[in-house]
Design an enzyme around this catalytic site. Structure first.
Site, PDB file in Angstrom:
ATOM      1  N   ASN A 216       0.879  -1.168   0.000  1.00 40.33           N
ATOM      2  CA  ASN A 216       0.000   0.000   0.000  1.00 40.33           C
ATOM      3  C   ASN A 216       0.914   1.214   0.000  1.00 40.33           C
ATOM      4  O   ASN A 216       1.568   1.494   1.004  1.00 40.33           O
ATOM      5  CB  ASN A 216      -0.913  -0.005   1.225  1.00 40.33           C
ATOM      6  CG  ASN A 216      -1.833   1.198   1.267  1.00 40.33           C
ATOM      7  OD1 ASN A 216      -1.656   2.172   0.538  1.00 40.33           O
ATOM      8  ND2 ASN A 216      -2.818   1.149   2.140  1.00 40.33           N
TER       9      ASN A 216
ATOM     10  N   ASP B 174       0.398   4.201   0.371  1.00 40.19           N
ATOM     11  CA  ASP B 174       0.044   5.225   1.360  1.00 40.19           C
ATOM     12  C   ASP B 174       0.501   4.857   2.766  1.00 40.19           C
ATOM     13  O   ASP B 174       0.330   5.648   3.698  1.00 40.19           O
ATOM     14  CB  ASP B 174      -1.470   5.460   1.367  1.00 40.19           C
ATOM     15  CG  ASP B 174      -1.952   6.088   0.069  1.00 40.19           C
ATOM     16  OD1 ASP B 174      -1.171   6.821  -0.573  1.00 40.19           O
ATOM     17  OD2 ASP B 174      -3.108   5.837  -0.306  1.00 40.19           O
ATOM     18  N   CYS B 175       1.077   3.686   2.940  1.00 43.40           N
ATOM     19  CA  CYS B 175       1.488   3.188   4.255  1.00 43.40           C
ATOM     20  C   CYS B 175       3.000   3.310   4.415  1.00 43.40           C
ATOM     21  O   CYS B 175       3.758   2.749   3.621  1.00 43.40           O
ATOM     22  CB  CYS B 175       1.051   1.726   4.396  1.00 43.40           C
ATOM     23  SG  CYS B 175       1.690   0.905   5.869  1.00 43.40           S
ATOM     24  N   GLY B 176       3.438   4.025   5.450  1.00 45.97           N
ATOM     25  CA  GLY B 176       4.866   4.194   5.699  1.00 45.97           C
ATOM     26  C   GLY B 176       5.583   2.880   5.950  1.00 45.97           C
ATOM     27  O   GLY B 176       6.706   2.674   5.474  1.00 45.97           O
TER      28      GLY B 176
ATOM     29  N   ARG C 102       6.036   1.248   2.618  1.00 39.40           N
ATOM     30  CA  ARG C 102       7.091   1.928   1.834  1.00 39.40           C
ATOM     31  C   ARG C 102       8.480   1.580   2.364  1.00 39.40           C
ATOM     32  O   ARG C 102       9.401   1.313   1.588  1.00 39.40           O
ATOM     33  CB  ARG C 102       6.886   3.441   1.844  1.00 39.40           C
ATOM     34  CG  ARG C 102       5.692   3.917   1.051  1.00 39.40           C
ATOM     35  CD  ARG C 102       5.682   5.440   0.883  1.00 39.40           C
ATOM     36  NE  ARG C 102       5.731   6.159   2.142  1.00 39.40           N
ATOM     37  CZ  ARG C 102       4.673   6.556   2.845  1.00 39.40           C
ATOM     38  NH1 ARG C 102       3.447   6.262   2.405  1.00 39.40           N
ATOM     39  NH2 ARG C 102       4.812   7.229   3.973  1.00 39.40           N
TER      40      ARG C 102
END
Length: 141
Positions: free
Chosen positions: A9, A11-13, A16
């Site tokens: 995802n 949008d997920c730190g 990432r």
């Protein structure tokens, strides 16, 4: 085709950071944005089982319709939980990573280091500033 896959995802730190740790080892991989392309029910159940988790452990509560759907009800079966995850892929905790060395739900992101077939090639600092890999490519903790 790569033999390493991340269910990601962007949008997920944590997701990432996990992706960046894999790339820091010089590994090309398959990135599946599971919100756009969710795994089948069978594939999801297999990921969860291979990671050594229960279906409930693979559920994400924060930022999802978990409470609204009543998924806190402990009487719900694994089949019902998997069905909810299929209908609402945001309920799938992330990131799951599959390598030849195993499957992990990489929370925290450095859990991926246990299943990477190649060593880190340089330093790595997470987005929050936590140093995970030193300048020699060695794990800090």
């Amino acid at each position: 085709m790569s033999d390493i896959t991340i269910y990601h995802n962007p949008d997920c730190g944590t997701s990432r950071n996990t992706l960046d740790l894999i790339r820091n080892a010089g590994i090309e991989l398959t990135v599946i944005e599971y919100l756009k392309t969710p795994p089948s029910r069978e594939a999801l159940a297999d990921l969860i089982q291979r990671a050594g988790l229960t279906v409930r452990q693979a559920l994400r509560e924060k930022g999802t319709p978990f409470m609204e759907l009543g998924l806190d009800n402990t009487a719900l079966t694994d089949a019902q939980l998997l069905e909810a995850m299929q209908e609402h892929p945001i309920l799938m905790n992330r990131p799951f990573v599959v390598t030849p060395l195993g499957v992990r739900l990489c929370r925290p992101s450095e859990m991926v280091l246990d299943i990477l077939p190649q060593a880190q090639q340089g330093p790595f600092t997470k987005e929050d500033g936590e140093v995970v890999i030193d300048e020699r490519g060695q794990r800090v903790r």
